[in-house]
Design an enzyme around this catalytic site. Structure first.
Site, short mmCIF file in Angstrom:
data_model
loop_
_atom_site.label_atom_id
_atom_site.label_comp_id
_atom_site.label_asym_id
_atom_site.label_seq_id
_atom_site.Cartn_x
_atom_site.Cartn_y
_atom_site.Cartn_z
N HIS A 34 -41.36 39.56 -5.10
CA HIS A 34 -41.41 39.77 -3.74
C HIS A 34 -42.35 41.01 -3.42
O HIS A 34 -42.65 41.26 -2.23
CB HIS A 34 -40.02 39.99 -3.20
CG HIS A 34 -39.19 38.91 -3.39
ND1 HIS A 34 -39.39 37.65 -2.68
CD2 HIS A 34 -37.99 38.71 -3.83
CE1 HIS A 34 -38.37 36.76 -2.97
NE2 HIS A 34 -37.50 37.36 -3.77
N ASP A 52 -31.62 32.25 -10.62
CA ASP A 52 -30.68 32.25 -9.18
C ASP A 52 -30.60 30.69 -8.64
O ASP A 52 -30.12 30.56 -7.56
CB ASP A 52 -31.23 33.27 -8.35
CG ASP A 52 -32.69 33.57 -7.93
OD1 ASP A 52 -33.50 32.90 -8.56
OD2 ASP A 52 -33.15 34.43 -7.28
C1 SP5 Z 1 -35.97 38.63 -7.08
C2 SP5 Z 1 -35.10 38.20 -6.17
O1 SP5 Z 1 -34.44 36.88 -6.79
N1 SP5 Z 1 -34.78 38.77 -4.95
C3 SP5 Z 1 -33.73 38.34 -4.10
C4 SP5 Z 1 -33.75 39.02 -2.82
C5 SP5 Z 1 -32.81 38.70 -2.05
N2 SP5 Z 1 -32.27 39.54 -1.08
C6 SP5 Z 1 -31.49 39.30 0.15
C7 SP5 Z 1 -30.34 38.62 -0.08
C8 SP5 Z 1 -29.49 37.80 1.10
C9 SP5 Z 1 -28.17 36.96 0.54
N3 SP5 Z 1 -27.51 36.67 1.60
C10 SP5 Z 1 -26.68 35.46 1.36
C11 SP5 Z 1 -25.21 36.28 1.05
C12 SP5 Z 1 -24.31 35.09 0.49
N4 SP5 Z 1 -22.79 35.74 0.68
ZN ZN Z 2 -34.51 35.18 -6.45
#
Ligand code: SP5
Ligand code: ZN
Length: 336
Positions: free
Chosen positions: A155, A280
Site C-alpha cells: 500500500h 488475508d
Molecule cells: C497489507 C494489508 O493487508 N493492509 C490492509 C490494511 C487495511 N486497513 C483497513 C482495514 C479496515 C477493515 N475494516 C473491516 C472491519 C471488519 N470488522
Molecule cells: Zn491485505
C-alpha cells in the site's frame, strides 16, 4: 526454498488504529511473524544493502519524514503513536510545515498506519529482507525465495504510507532487479487488498508489469484504486491488470482470476516474478471477506509455479494469527 527474516522487524508495534470510526487494537502485529516462523524451516538473516535501493523507489522527502516524524511527535508533546487526522486532498503540496500534524497528513492517506519510534528500523529491515531474498535468486541456484517481510509494503507509494505499509518491499526488490540487469519484472499481487502503492510506483512504466487480484474496491479498502479500467499510462499502458472479485469469493472463482493473471504475466515474458502474498484471503481473516481455506493455498502456488521465471515471494498482509503458519507453509509448499 531460501527463506529470509530479520527479528528487527518485530520492533514496530503500534498500539491501535482507526477502523470504522473507533480505535481498535492494531491488527498488523509482531506476533504475525512468530506464527509464520514457527511453521517454517530455518531462515537466514538479511544482508544490509544500504539505503540506495530504497531511495530508488521512495522520495527523499518521504524517507526523511519516516525517519524523523516519531521524534517530532514526541517533542510536540503528542500522546501515543504518530497518526494523522488531516489530509491534503487536491491541495497544493508543501514540505515546510512547522506542525507535526501537517507533516504527517502530507505523507499518509489513512488513519490505520501509525508511526512509532521503531517503525523506521522495522521497515528498513523489511526492505533488506526482500533485497536479500532477491540476491539469493540472482546467485542462480534456486528458483524461489521467500522474504518474510514486516511491516508489509504494497500500500506504500513513492511518497506515502498507508494500509500498515511504510516501504514498498516488493517494489524495492523489483527496482533492484531492474538495476541489476533484469529486463522485465512482473509483480503478481495476491493479497486480499489492492496493491495501490505498487500500482502507483510502476503505473507509467512498461518494464514492470503489475497484476492484482483483490476485493472489489467499491466495497473494500483501499477503495480509491484497483478498478478494471486502471490499465497503466504512457509507456505503462497495458502493463497494469486489475482483477477485482466480490465479497465471499471462494477458491474456484479465485483460481479463474489467477489463471487470467498468470496468462497475462506469461505473455509479458518476465525475467523475474515477484509475488506479493497476503494471507488475508483466508476465510477467517478478521478484516477481510474472501473464503479461501487452508487447503486452497498450495493450489495457488502450484499454478504460479507454471510461470517460466525465478520467483520471489514477499509477505504482505494476513491477520488470522492462529492460522497464519498453516496458510504460509501451505502456500510455500506448492512451489515446484
Ligand atoms: C497489507 C494489508 O493487508 N493492509 C490492509 C490494511 C487495511 N486497513 C483497513 C482495514 C479496515 C477493515 N475494516 C473491516 C472491519 C471488519 N470488522
Ligand atoms: Zn491485505
Amino acid at each position: 526454498m531460501d527463506i529470509f527474516y530479520d527479528p528487527r522487524q518485530r520492533a514496530h508495534a503500534p498500539a491501535q488504529e482507526m477502523q470504522d470510526g473507533a480505535f481498535v487494537p492494531y491488527a498488523e502485529k509482531p506476533e504475525r511473524l512468530d506464527a509464520i516462523l514457527a511453521a517454517l524451516p530455518a531462515s537466514s538473516a538479511p544482508k544490509d544493502h544500504g539505503i540506495a535501493p530504497i531511495e530508488a523507489v521512495h522520495t527523499g522527502a518521504y524517507l526523511d519524514f519516516l525517519q524523523t516524524v516519531s521524534a517530532e511527535w514526541k517533542e510536540a508533546g503528542r500522546p501515543g503513536d504518530a497518526l494523522p487526522y488531516v489530509f491534503p486532498l487536491n491541495a497544493p503540496f508543501h514540505d515546510d510545515f512547522e506542525r507535526v500534524e501537517a507533516r504527517i497528513g502530507r505523507y499518509s492517506y489513512d488513519m490505520g498506519t501509525p508511526i512509532t519510534p521503531h517503525t523506521w528500523e522495522s521497515a528498513y529491515w523489511g526492505a533488506q529482507t526482500a533485497l536479500s531474498a532477491l540476491e539469493s535468486l540472482q546467485s542462480g541456484d534456486t528458483r524461489q525465495a521467500f522474504a518474510l517481510c514486516r511491516p508489509p509494503g504494497h500500500h506504500s507509494g513513492a511518497g506515502y504510507c498507508g494500509g500498515y505499509c511504510y516501504l514498498n518491499n516488493a517494489a524495492i526488490a523489483a527496482e533492484a532487479a531492474r538495476t541489476a540487469g533484469a529486463g522485465r519484472v512482473a509483480i503478481l499481487d495476491v493479497d486480499y487488498h489492492h496493491g495501490n502503492g505498487t500500482q502507483d510506483i510502476f503505473y507509467d512504466r512498461g518494464d514492470v508489469f503489475f497484476a492484482s487480484i483483490h476485493a472489489d474496491p467499491r466495497t473494500d479498502y483501499p477503495f480509491y484504486w484497483g478498478r478494471t479500467g486502471e490499465t497503466g499510462a504512457g509507456d505503462g499502458e497495458g502493463a497494469t491488470l486489475n482483477l477485482p472479485l466480490p465479497i465471499g469469493t471462494t477458491i474456484e472463482p479465485y483460481m479463474e482470476a489467477l489463471d487470467t493473471a498468470l496468462a497475462a504475466v506469461s505473455r509479458f515474458r518476465p525475467d523475474l516474478l515477484i509475488i506479493s502474498f497476503g494471507a488475508d484471503t483466508f476465510e477467517r481473516d478478521p478484516i477481510s471477506s474472501f473464503k479461501l481455506r487452508i487447503e486452497d493455498y498450495p493450489r495457488l502456488s502450484q499454478a504460479i509455479s507454471g510461470v517460466d521465471a525465478p520467483q520471489l515471494i514477499v509477505m504482505e498482509g494476513g491477520y488470522a494469527v492462529d492460522d497464519l503458519g498453516a496458510i504460509v507453509s501451505g502456500f510455500l509448499s506448492g512451489f515446484k
